[in-house]
Scaffold this active site. Structure first.
Site, short mmCIF file in Angstrom:
data_model
loop_
_atom_site.label_atom_id
_atom_site.label_comp_id
_atom_site.label_asym_id
_atom_site.label_seq_id
_atom_site.Cartn_x
_atom_site.Cartn_y
_atom_site.Cartn_z
N ASP A 159 42.45 33.43 41.82
CA ASP A 159 41.61 34.42 41.10
C ASP A 159 41.69 34.17 39.60
OD1 ASP A 159 41.25 35.65 43.53
OD2 ASP A 159 42.00 37.61 42.91
N GLY B 61 43.11 44.16 38.73
CA GLY B 61 44.35 44.58 39.38
C GLY B 61 44.63 43.71 40.60
N LYS C 262 44.83 38.72 34.88
CA LYS C 262 45.15 39.02 36.28
C LYS C 262 46.67 38.95 36.27
CE LYS C 262 44.83 39.10 40.85
NZ LYS C 262 44.10 40.01 41.73
N1 LIG Z 1 28.23 39.44 46.99
C1 LIG Z 1 28.92 38.55 47.73
N2 LIG Z 1 28.25 37.69 48.55
C2 LIG Z 1 28.93 36.81 49.29
N3 LIG Z 1 30.27 36.69 49.33
C3 LIG Z 1 30.99 37.49 48.55
C4 LIG Z 1 30.36 38.47 47.71
N4 LIG Z 1 31.33 39.14 47.05
C5 LIG Z 1 32.50 38.60 47.45
N5 LIG Z 1 32.30 37.63 48.35
C6 LIG Z 1 33.36 36.84 49.03
O1 LIG Z 1 34.27 37.76 49.61
C7 LIG Z 1 35.60 37.29 49.47
C8 LIG Z 1 36.43 38.33 48.72
O2 LIG Z 1 35.93 38.42 47.38
P1 LIG Z 1 36.89 38.50 46.12
O3 LIG Z 1 36.02 38.56 44.93
O4 LIG Z 1 37.92 37.44 46.17
O5 LIG Z 1 37.58 39.93 46.41
P2 LIG Z 1 38.88 40.62 45.75
O6 LIG Z 1 39.03 40.06 44.37
O7 LIG Z 1 38.57 42.08 45.77
O8 LIG Z 1 40.03 40.30 46.65
C9 LIG Z 1 35.52 35.95 48.76
O9 LIG Z 1 35.52 34.92 49.72
C10 LIG Z 1 34.18 36.01 48.05
O10 LIG Z 1 33.61 34.74 47.84
MG LIG Z 2 40.70 39.11 43.50
#
Ligand SMILES: Nc1ncnc2c1ncn2[C@@H]1O[C@H](COP(=O)(O)OP(=O)(O)O)[C@@H](O)[C@H]1O
Ligand SMILES: [Mg+2]
Length: 225
Positions: free
Chosen positions: A56, A118, A37
């Protein structure tokens, strides 16, 4: 080199959540996974000595079995919750695309499986005058696109895929991720997207872990990679 570049149609669509699952599945399948990352914004100061914690990167590092130090996983960290390009500019030390490219490759060998997340969406600025798309194109890895399963997902997905193809990159597939509890019984983005796309679309349910559909799909890439 074997690997994937995980991108999204937007920020907070589930890139890290999916990345963690993919890293765990790869590890369980016997791969040595190197996660990167390379830049993270919105980092919190966790200690009195002003060390910024990239949340992350910390979770991705753990999912990969901590084969790399956090400084290798995420060398560029910023506190303001803005684009990486902007956050770097606020420090008066611009971040160059070449810095990120080098960070992604540092310590990676041909036997490794490289997993890069990314920052933001595919067209989010990530370095001086550069988008996530430019980093992905420089790495030349197949792209996994994560999309939030909500109204508007079809439009955002098709736009992002056109952009991915314009960079000459292969699309591994789309993870249609239910980031919030479903509240629209009329919506079937999975059926809609599958109608428009040849690439596989994997639906990830709300709060599903471990995901049963993702694992066979990932094992299949390894066989083909
Ligand atoms: N399938 C899912 N069910 C419940 N919560 C989710 C799910 N996918 C992501 N989240 C929640 O949504 C938020 C954003 O997810 P994240 O993986 O951090 O996104 P990104 O990396 O794209 O910014 C986090 O709080 C994560 O725990
Ligand atoms: Mg992220």
């Amino acid at each position: 080199m074997r690997g994937i570049f995980i991108t999204g149609t937007d920020t907070a669509v589930g890139k890290t959540t999916v990345g963690i699952q993919v890293a765990e599945i790869l590890r369980e399948s016997g791969q040595r996974v190197r996660v990167r990352k390379p830049v993270e914004t919105g980092c919190e100061k966790r200690t009195k000595i002003d060390v910024l914690e990239p949340s992350d990167a910390v979770r991705l590092q753990a999912a990969a079995g901590a084969v790399d130090a956090l400084e290798i996983v995420c060398p560029y960290r910023y506190e303001p919750p803005v684009s990486a390009e902007w956050a770097a500019r606020l420090t008066n030390r611009p971040l160059e695309l070449g810095d990120l490219h080098a960070a992604c490759l540092k310590g990676v060998s041909d036997d490794d499986f490289l997993l890069i997340e990314g920052a933001g969406g595919f067209y989010s600025p990530i370095a001086r005058g550069a988008l996530n798309a430019d980093l992905a194109a420089g790495m030349g890895l197949p792209v996994l696109l994560v999309v939030a399963d909500r109204l508007g997902a079809v439009n955002q997905t098709l736009l992002a895929i056109e952009a991915i193809h314009m960079r000459g990159l292969a699309l591994l597939g789309v993870v249609l991720n239910q980031v919030a509890e479903p509240d629209n019984p009329f919506l079937d983005n999975h059926a809609d997207l599958q109608r428009w796309l040849l690439a596989p679309v994997i639906h990830q349910a709300y709060n599903s872990h471990p995901d049963l559909k993702l694992a066979p799909w990932v094992r299949n890439w390894i066989r083909e990679a």
